[in-house]
Structures are given as structure tokens and as C-alpha cells.
Design a protein around this motif. Structure first.
Motif, mmCIF file in Angstrom:
data_model
loop_
_atom_site.group_PDB
_atom_site.id
_atom_site.type_symbol
_atom_site.label_atom_id
_atom_site.label_comp_id
_atom_site.label_asym_id
_atom_site.label_seq_id
_atom_site.Cartn_x
_atom_site.Cartn_y
_atom_site.Cartn_z
ATOM 1 N N GLU A 140 1.172 -1.253 0.028
ATOM 2 C CA GLU A 140 -0.084 -0.100 -0.068
ATOM 3 C C GLU A 140 1.262 1.217 -0.194
ATOM 4 O OE1 GLU A 140 -2.872 0.398 -0.170
ATOM 5 O OE2 GLU A 140 -3.476 -1.624 -0.657
ATOM 6 N N SER A 141 2.005 1.545 0.758
ATOM 7 C CA SER A 141 3.147 2.308 0.857
ATOM 8 C C SER A 141 3.776 2.180 -0.903
ATOM 9 C CB SER A 141 3.300 2.443 2.047
ATOM 10 O OG SER A 141 4.279 1.592 2.311
ATOM 11 N N SER A 142 4.058 1.589 -1.787
ATOM 12 C CA SER A 142 5.190 1.757 -1.979
ATOM 13 C C SER A 142 4.202 1.647 -3.803
ATOM 14 C CB SER A 142 6.216 1.566 -2.010
ATOM 15 O OG SER A 142 5.285 -0.477 -2.268
ATOM 16 N N LYS A 143 3.005 1.763 -3.976
ATOM 17 C CA LYS A 143 2.266 0.984 -5.070
ATOM 18 C C LYS A 143 2.416 1.816 -5.907
ATOM 19 C CE LYS A 143 -2.911 2.403 -3.206
ATOM 20 N NZ LYS A 143 -3.753 1.823 -2.982
ATOM 21 N N ASP A 144 2.734 3.197 -5.578
ATOM 22 C CA ASP A 144 2.659 4.607 -6.832
ATOM 23 C C ASP A 144 3.928 4.362 -6.895
ATOM 24 O OD1 ASP A 144 0.123 4.267 -6.467
ATOM 25 O OD2 ASP A 144 -0.266 5.915 -4.736
ATOM 26 N N ILE A 145 5.254 3.609 -6.462
ATOM 27 C CA ILE A 145 6.196 4.585 -6.989
ATOM 28 C C ILE A 145 6.818 2.998 -7.844
ATOM 29 C CG2 ILE A 145 8.312 3.646 -6.170
ATOM 30 C CD1 ILE A 145 7.628 4.623 -3.353
ATOM 31 N N ASP A 146 7.059 3.753 -9.007
ATOM 32 C CA ASP A 146 7.466 2.970 -10.634
ATOM 33 C C ASP A 146 9.153 2.351 -9.865
ATOM 34 O OD1 ASP A 146 7.285 1.702 -12.803
ATOM 35 O OD2 ASP A 146 7.712 3.497 -13.449
ATOM 36 N N PHE A 147 9.011 1.116 -9.641
ATOM 37 C CA PHE A 147 11.054 0.432 -9.188
ATOM 38 C C PHE A 147 11.061 0.212 -10.512
ATOM 39 C CE2 PHE A 147 8.647 -0.652 -4.919
ATOM 40 C CZ PHE A 147 9.434 0.015 -4.442
ATOM 41 N N ASP A 148 12.270 0.515 -11.112
ATOM 42 C CA ASP A 148 12.548 0.212 -12.223
ATOM 43 C C ASP A 148 13.290 -1.090 -12.168
ATOM 44 O OD1 ASP A 148 13.544 2.759 -13.768
ATOM 45 O OD2 ASP A 148 14.146 3.355 -11.768
ATOM 46 N N LYS A 149 14.040 -1.804 -10.768
ATOM 47 C CA LYS A 149 13.898 -3.353 -10.591
ATOM 48 C C LYS A 149 13.740 -3.439 -9.479
ATOM 49 C CE LYS A 149 17.513 -4.174 -13.870
ATOM 50 N NZ LYS A 149 18.184 -2.645 -14.801
ATOM 51 N N VAL A 150 13.162 -4.969 -9.425
ATOM 52 C CA VAL A 150 12.417 -5.757 -8.242
ATOM 53 C C VAL A 150 13.848 -6.623 -8.074
ATOM 54 C CG1 VAL A 150 10.823 -6.064 -6.646
ATOM 55 C CG2 VAL A 150 10.585 -4.516 -8.093
ATOM 56 N N TYR A 151 14.487 -6.692 -6.405
ATOM 57 C CA TYR A 151 15.483 -8.252 -6.173
ATOM 58 C C TYR A 151 14.742 -8.336 -4.630
ATOM 59 C CZ TYR A 151 18.879 -5.381 -8.958
ATOM 60 O OH TYR A 151 19.224 -4.661 -10.216
ATOM 61 N N SER A 152 14.822 -9.833 -4.651
ATOM 62 C CA SER A 152 14.508 -10.453 -3.757
ATOM 63 C C SER A 152 15.524 -11.541 -3.353
ATOM 64 C CB SER A 152 13.249 -11.248 -3.652
ATOM 65 O OG SER A 152 13.053 -12.278 -2.790
ATOM 66 N N SER A 153 16.024 -11.487 -2.240
ATOM 67 C CA SER A 153 16.457 -13.296 -1.944
ATOM 68 C C SER A 153 15.977 -14.030 -2.417
ATOM 69 C CB SER A 153 17.017 -13.102 -0.326
ATOM 70 O OG SER A 153 16.752 -14.670 0.183
ATOM 71 N N ASP A 154 16.389 -14.699 -3.066
ATOM 72 C CA ASP A 154 15.696 -16.675 -3.869
ATOM 73 C C ASP A 154 14.944 -17.773 -2.219
ATOM 74 O OD1 ASP A 154 18.319 -18.007 -1.920
ATOM 75 O OD2 ASP A 154 18.379 -18.961 -3.373
#
Length: 201
Positions: free
Chosen positions: A40-54
Motif C-alpha cells: 500500500e505504501s509503495s504501490k505508486d512508486i515505479d520501481f525500475d527493478k525489484v530484487y529479492s533473496s531467493d
């Protein structure tokens, strides 16, 4: 570049005080709600890339925060490998492995183990991630979902804190954003999540 990074949502083992390391446990209902709050707090942010631990707890959190973006899963963002401490409580480790436990928290530069990673190993692994994803400054905004001790390492790289003072940055609470800016080769910390109320591994 603006970097939004967070620890995964609360897990079953977090709730029970069990060390996870590179083992895993599922998100609790509260952990899922934490991830939804970050969405909810980030849904309007247009992230260029999204990284996650596997690891599952981070990836499941990331899928909730960023459900419509491709997620780059990487082992470089895993939690520190604490070998046979995984699956045990902090109290068990403190009692059964007193010397190694003391080194881990009080003398991190001398903490080494054959069945996992040293603090040096963790820092080098996180530094490799920075070299691949952050230092090139190819993106304006990125999201990173990772783990408690891994984030300590991230902060220490950003703030140029030596390994002897590794725990100057404490483990942060689950489900809060930390925000940093990287520009012209320098980091600026814009926001730190609240500290975890208890020591964590």
C-alpha cells in the motif's frame, strides 16, 4: 538512485524465536499483513527493478509488495548461513555454543565456522550484489527484499562501518522500509526502520 529495502514479513520461526539462517519458515498472518502494508505504501512508486533473496520468506514477501513486476531472485541477498544454528533458539545457541556466540556478537572479525559463513563472507557477498545492482547507477528506483543480518551488512557498506563495529547497525524490524540514496558514488541514508527489540541471527 533511490533504494527501498526491507526485511521480509514476520515468519513462524520469528514468532517462536527460532534462528532461520538459510533455512526457511512460512510467513505468519501478521507477516502477510506487513507485506500488504508495504504494498500500500509503495504501490505508486515505479520501481525500475525489484530484487529479492531467493529464500521463500523473502520472495513471498516480495510477491505481495510488488505483484505486477518481474522479480530478480538472487542468492546474493540470502540471510547469513549460520550452519547448525539454524532451527535452534537463540538461547540454545548461547548456551551450547557460547564461545562462537560471543565471537558472533562481540568480536565479529574473529567469527568463523566450517558449516556456514563468516561475517566477512556475508559482507563480500552483499558487496558483490552492490557491484552488480547499485554501483552502475543504471536505475532510478529499486526495491530489495532481504533479511535482518544481510541488511546490517548493507547499512555498514553504505555507512563505511568496519567489521569490528558490525553490530553498530542492529537488525531492523520486519515489514518496514529502509530508504537510501546513491549518487555520485556516495550513499545517503534517508530512513531506517525501527530496531528489532531483541538480538537476532
Amino acid at each position: 538512485m533511490k533504494i527501498y529495502f526491507t526485511r521480509h514479513g514476520e515468519t513462524e520461526w520469528n514468532k517462536k524465536g527460532i534462528i532461520q539462517g538459510q533455512l526457511d519458515s512460512p510467513l505468519t498472518e501478521d507477516g502477510i499483513e506487513m507485506a500488504k502494508g508495504l504494498y500500500e505504501s509503495s504501490k505508486d512508486i515505479d520501481f525500475d527493478k525489484v530484487y529479492s533473496s531467493d529464500l521463500g520468506r523473502a520472495y513471498d514477501t516480495c510477491k505481495i509488495i510488488s505483484p505486477h513486476r518481474d522479480i530478480i531472485k538472487t542468492k546474493l541477498l540470502r540471510e547469513i548461513d549460520v550452519g547448525n544454528w539454524s532451527g535452534k533458539t537463540l538461547k540454545e545457541v548461547e548456551t551450547k555454543y557460547r564461545d562462537l556466540h560471543q565471537k558472533y556478537f562481540n568480536s565479529p572479525s574473529s567469527y568463523f565456522r566450517e558449516d556456514g559463513e563468516s561475517i566477512y563472507d556475508l559482507i563480500n557477498r552483499v558487496e558483490k550484489f552492490f557491484e552488480e545492482a547499485i554501483y552502475p547507477e543504471e536505475d532510478e528506483k529499486i526495491l530489495i527484499v532481504t533479511h535482518g543480518v544481510t541488511m546490517v551488512s548493507m547499512f555498514n557498506i553504505m555507512e563505511n562501518i568496519p567489521i569490528e563495529n558490525f553490530w553498530t547497525n542492529r537488525v531492523r524490524r520486519n515489514g518496514f522500509f529502509n530508504i537510501a540514496e546513491y549518487k555520485d558514488g556516495k550513499f545517503t541514508i534517508l530512513q531506517k526502520a525501527p530496531k528489532n527489540p531483541v538480538d537476532s541471527i
